[in-house]
Design an enzyme around this catalytic site. Structure first.
Site, PDB file in Angstrom:
ATOM      1  NE  ARG A 103      -5.358  -4.176  -6.380  1.00 44.68           N
ATOM      2  CZ  ARG A 103      -5.124  -4.519  -4.751  1.00 44.68           C
ATOM      3  NH1 ARG A 103      -3.455  -4.760  -4.944  1.00 44.68           N
ATOM      4  NH2 ARG A 103      -6.206  -5.045  -3.784  1.00 44.68           N
ATOM      5  CE1 TYR A 161      -0.054  -1.217  -6.995  1.00 44.11           C
ATOM      6  CE2 TYR A 161      -0.070  -0.045  -4.423  1.00 44.11           C
ATOM      7  CZ  TYR A 161      -0.455  -1.171  -5.803  1.00 44.11           C
ATOM      8  OH  TYR A 161      -0.671  -2.779  -5.375  1.00 44.11           O
ATOM      9  CE1 TYR A 205       3.907  -3.009  -1.483  1.00 46.46           C
ATOM     10  CE2 TYR A 205       2.499  -1.605  -3.558  1.00 46.46           C
ATOM     11  CZ  TYR A 205       2.614  -2.299  -2.864  1.00 46.46           C
ATOM     12  OH  TYR A 205       1.639  -2.672  -2.634  1.00 46.46           O
ATOM     13  CG  HIS A 253       0.387  -6.740  -0.488  1.00 44.14           C
ATOM     14  ND1 HIS A 253       0.108  -7.944  -0.974  1.00 44.14           N
ATOM     15  CD2 HIS A 253       0.776  -5.656  -0.698  1.00 44.14           C
ATOM     16  CE1 HIS A 253      -0.234  -7.067  -2.236  1.00 44.14           C
ATOM     17  NE2 HIS A 253       0.256  -6.015  -2.037  1.00 44.14           N
ATOM     18  CG  HIS A 279      -2.939  -2.891  -1.250  1.00 41.68           C
ATOM     19  ND1 HIS A 279      -3.033  -1.787  -2.109  1.00 41.68           N
ATOM     20  CD2 HIS A 279      -2.245  -3.788  -1.141  1.00 41.68           C
ATOM     21  CE1 HIS A 279      -2.296  -2.517  -2.453  1.00 41.68           C
ATOM     22  NE2 HIS A 279      -1.608  -3.198  -2.593  1.00 41.68           N
TER      23      HIS A 279
END
Length: 231
Positions: A151, A141, A102, A156, A154
């Site tokens: 995770r 990640y 991110y 959000h 995905h």
């Protein structure tokens, strides 16, 4: 017709496998607070708030060049419990880049930052409830829930209603991801509702020689209601 919300669809506030919920989940029954004028008439969003490229995450990088990774199209409808479109709803997305990183100072994952991918976008649903994003398939990640926790891929999603105080947040997963069976956030959702968070690959949305297409419909209420994190 009264709007019915199926609370059994949503994840519980406390899910022991997802260890941060142990620290933040309420330990006493929630107390409903009656909405005042400020909640009913908070800031609103309109067409003028959305930029031409806000729904194209592949074109909002710092260097204005192509981001790395697999291009995808994510599209679907926002509908109510009767299958009716929810119009002019602000849909926002945020995600990791193709390497699972991110653009955020808190993210210290030892994966490269892509200066051509900032990982955020938004759009309004049209008169038929449709939304559409161009983006890059996010990478997995590590997230520290336990020594080898990763995770799944995905994206959000955040949906706003008529004003900023009406917000629903969920996650979209990808079909066939082997990490789903180990992910306590996904597993924290009631079993009957987990599939509602998985997108569907479709050639109808796939653009030849450009991007694979994934359909993700969002249902706001009823028995097929999409599970939301902030129920």
């Amino acid at each position: 017709m009264e709007n019915k919300r199926d609370w059994s669809v949503h994840p519980p506030y406390l899910s022991p496998g997802y260890k941060s919920t142990v620290l933040r989940a309420p330990i006493k029954p929630l107390i409903p607070i009656k909405h005042t004028l400020s909640e009913r008439s908070g800031p609103v969003f309109g067409i003028d708030s959305i930029g031409v490229l806000d729904n194209d995450l592949t074109k909002n990088g710092i260097k204005n060049a192509e981001p790395l990774g697999e291009r995808i199209v994510v599209a679907g409808r926002v509908i109510d419990e009767r299958g009716q479109p929810v119009r002019n709803t602000l849909v926002e997305v945020w995600q990791a880049n193709a390497a699972g990183r991110y653009i955020h100072k808190v993210d210290q994952h030892a994966a490269p930052i892509d200066p051509n991918f900032l990982g955020g976008g938004r759009c309004l649903t049209d008169d038929e409830g449709y939304y559409k994003f161009y983006t890059i398939k996010p990478g997995a990640y590590p997230w520290g829930n336990h020594p080898n926790a990763w995770r799944p891929n995905h994206i959000h999603f955040s949906l706003f209603g008529r004003n900023i105080t009406n917000r629903l947040v969920t996650q979209m997963y990808f079909p066939g991801d082997p990490l789903l069976q180990y992910d306590p956030i996904y597993l924290g959702v009631p079993e009957k509702s987990r599939e509602l968070m998985i997108s569907k690959f479709t050639l109808d949305l796939t653009e030849p020689d450009f991007a694979l297409g994934y359909q993700f419909d969002i249902v706001l209420r009823g028995h097929n209601e999409t599970p939301f994190e902030n129920k």
